[in-house]
Write an enzyme that holds these catalytic residues in place. Structure first.
Site: not given
Length: 494
Positions: A293, A296, A324, A361, A379, A402
Site C-alpha cells: 500500500e 501504491w 455520461w 478504502n 468521476w 477515482w
C-alpha cells in the site's frame, strides 16, 4: 517520540539565520530540510506561509483545513519544546520569504519537496528568484521514499502498470536510516525584537465557523506525536493481520495513517523503518500487504508527476468522449453526497465520510463505482467531494483512486468491473456491524435483508420499524439495469 535517538545540535560559527519553510512536512523527526538547516549553523526560523490560493484549483478542502490547524498547533508545541517556535506568515510565498530575508538577514532557505503541479511550478519559480538574489535555496526529498523520476522502466519512461512499478520499487528499497529528531533547534536571540506584525494561527480561519466538526474531533488527533502513537499501535497489534482484515470496514484492520502521511507528521521512511524493526524484510511475509500500500502511494505520486493533467482529465483519452448521464445529475449527486441513495453500504460509507472525514478504502471503491458506473456521473464530481470532505485528501491518491475505479486511469480496473454494493456488503460486512453503525434506521433488519432492504417482505420491514421512502429511501437506481446501461456506454467508446 521517546524512542527516537536525539540529534544533538552544535552551534556553528555562522552568524546568519536559516529559514526552514514547513509545508506538508509537519514534523521534527526524519525531516531532511530541518537536518540541512541545522548543519548550516546559526539560528533557525521555522515558518509556515499560508497561501492556499497558490494551490488553485486544489486549495485544501474544509476537512483538510481542520486537520492543518491542529497539526500546526502541534508542530508549534514541539518547536517550543526544542527552544524555538513556529512563525506564521501570509502569502504570496515569494514575497513573504523576501520580507523575512530582509527583516532577519537570513542567507539560506530549506524546504521539502511537494509534487502537486501548481506547487511544483511555484516552488521552481521561488527557487530561481531567490537564488538569483544570492540566497542559498535547497529543496529535499522527504515525502516519498523515491522521487517520481527515480523509478522508470527500461526505456526511461514512467510506469503505467502498478505490478511492474512495484517490482522495480520494492527491489530498490534501501536503508538510509531515518534522521532522529533534534533535542534543540536554536532560534533568534531572545533579546532580538521580532520584525513586523505576524498573524496568529487562529487568524488563518482554518477551523469551521459552524460547529460541524464534532465527529472529526472525536475521531482524530492530528500531530506528530499522535502519528507515532497510531503507527506503533498498528504495527504491534494489527499489521500481522492486515492482509486478512484490510477489506473489512466492520473491523479496525486498517492503519488510518493516511492523513498523518499526507501532512507529513510521520515520514514513509520512518514508518518503513518501524516495520523493518518489527518484521524484517518489508517486501515478504506479513508486512508485505501493507508495504505494498505504501508502494501504491508512491505510484500515485509517480503518475501525478508524469501526467499532471490527470486530476481533471482521464489518462485513457477514450474517456474524454464517454457518454455520461445528462439528466437528474444534481439530484443523484446530492443523494450520494448525503448518504441517501437507498443502498445501505454506500450510504454507510458516505455518512462515515461526513462524520469522521475518512472512509474505509474498500467502501471508497464501492461508492465511487456506484457514482461513476451505476449513476453515470463523471468521476471528477466525486473526486471534488472527496477533496472537500476527507481529512486525508491527497491530490495524487485521490486522482489515482477515482481514475482506477472509473476505469480511465493507469492500471485501472477493467470498465466492466462494476462493484455490486449488495454483494460487497454481504462479503465484507457479513454481520452488518458497519451498516448498522452508520445507518441505524436499518439496525433491526435481519442480515438477509440488511444490505438490500428493498428486497425484504413488507412484514419484515414492519417488524424492523422500517418504512421505505419514509425512514429510509428507496434505491435511487436499479443496480442491474444501471449496470447494463454502463456497459452499453463503454461499448460506445471502446
Amino acid at each position: 517520540m521517546t524512542s527516537i535517538s536525539p540529534l544533538k545540535h552544535t552551534q556553528a560559527s555562522g552568524t546568519h539565520p536559516t529559514i526552514l519553510w514547513f509545508r506538508r512536512d509537519l514534523r521534527l523527526d526524519d525531516n531532511p530540510a530541518l537536518v540541512a538547516a541545522l548543519r548550516d549553523g546559526g539560528a533557525i526560523i521555522p515558518v509556515y506561509i499560508h497561501a492556499p490560493e497558490e494551490e488553485a484549483p486544489w486549495e485544501p478542502g474544509a476537512a483538510s483545513r481542520w486537520w492543518l490547524h491542529w497539526s500546526l498547533a502541534a508542530l508549534d508545541e514541539s518547536l517550543r519544546n526544542c527552544g524555538n517556535r513556529l512563525w506564521i506568515l501570509r502569502g504570496p510565498s515569494l514575497e513573504a520569504l523576501r520580507r523575512l530575508v530582509a527583516e532577519t538577514g537570513a542567507r539560506a532557505i530549506h524546504w521539502n519537496r511537494l509534487y502537486d503541479p501548481a506547487t511544483r511550478a511555484r516552488d521552481a519559480e521561488i527557487k530561481q528568484r531567490l537564488r538569483a538574489a544570492g540566497l542559498h535555496c535547497e529543496s529535499h526529498k522527504s515525502n516519498l521514499l523515491f522521487e517520481p523520476w527515480e523509478i522508470l522502466n527500461a526505456g526511461g519512461q514512467p510506469y503505467r502498470v502498478f505490478r511492474a512499478f512495484w517490482r522495480a520499487w520494492s527491489r530498490a528499497l534501501n536503508g538510509r536510516p531515518p534522521y532522529p529528531a533534534p533535542e534543540v533547534i536554536p532560534g533568534l536571540p531572545q533579546d532580538r525584537p521580532e520584525p513586523g506584525e505576524r498573524p496568529r494561527l487562529d487568524d488563518l480561519d482554518l477551523l469551521p465557523r459552524i460547529d460541524w466538526d464534532q465527529g472529526l474531533r472525536a475521531t482524530w488527533t492530528p500531530g506528530e506525536c499522535a502519528a507515532w502513537v497510531r503507527a506503533q499501535s498498528f504495527i504491534t497489534s494489527r499489521l500481522a493481520q492486515y492482509g486478512e482484515k484490510r477489506d473489512r470496514p466492520d473491523q479496525p484492520g486498517s492503519s488510518r495513517l493516511s492523513p498523518h502521511l499526507h501532512f507529513g507528521e510521520i515520514s514513509p521512511r520512518r514508518l518503513l523503518a518501524l516495520i523493518v524493526t518489527a518484521f524484517g524484510d518489508p517486501t515478504r511475509g506479513a508486512a508485505e500487504p501493507y508495504v505494498r500500500e505504501l508502494g501504491w502511494r508512491e505510484f500515485a505520486h509517480h503518475l501525478l508527476y508524469h501526467f499532471p493533467e490527470t486530476p481533471t482529465e482521464p489518462l485513457d483519452r477514450r474517456f474524454s468522449a464517454f457518454p455520461w448521464a445528462e439528466e437528474d445529475l444534481e439530484t443523484s449527486l446530492r443523494a450520494w453526497q448525503q448518504g441517501r441513495t437507498g443502498i445501505p453500504l454506500v450510504d454507510a460509507g458516505m455518512r462515515e465520510l461526513w462524520h469522521t472525514g475518512w472512509m474505509h478504502n474498500r467502501v471508497r471503491m464501492v461508492v465511487a463505482s456506484l457514482l461513476t458506473k451505476n449513476l453515470l456521473i463523471p468521476w471528477q464530481s466525486g473526486a471534488r467531494w472527496f477533496w472537500d470532505t476527507l481529512v486525508d485528501a491527497d491530490l495524487a491518491n485521490n486522482t489515482l483512486g477515482w481514475q482506477w475505479t472509473s476505469g480511465c486511469g493507469a492500471d485501472a480496473a477493467p470498465y466492466f468491473r462494476i462493484f455490486n454494493p449488495v454483494l460487497q456488503g454481504q462479503r465484507f460486512d457479513p454481520d452488518g456491524a458497519y451498516v448498522r453503525l452508520w445507518c441505524p434506521e436499518l439496525a433491526r433488519l435481519p442480515n438477509k435483508y440488511l444490505q438490500q432492504p428493498w428486497a425484504a417482505p413488507q412484514s419484515v420491514l414492519a417488524d424492523a420499524g422500517v418504512r421505505l421512502g419514509v425512514d429510509y429511501p428507496h434505491p435511487i437506481v436499479d443496480l442491474a439495469q444501471s449496470r447494463a446501461r454502463a456497459l452499453a456506454a463503454w461499448e460506445r467508446i471502446r
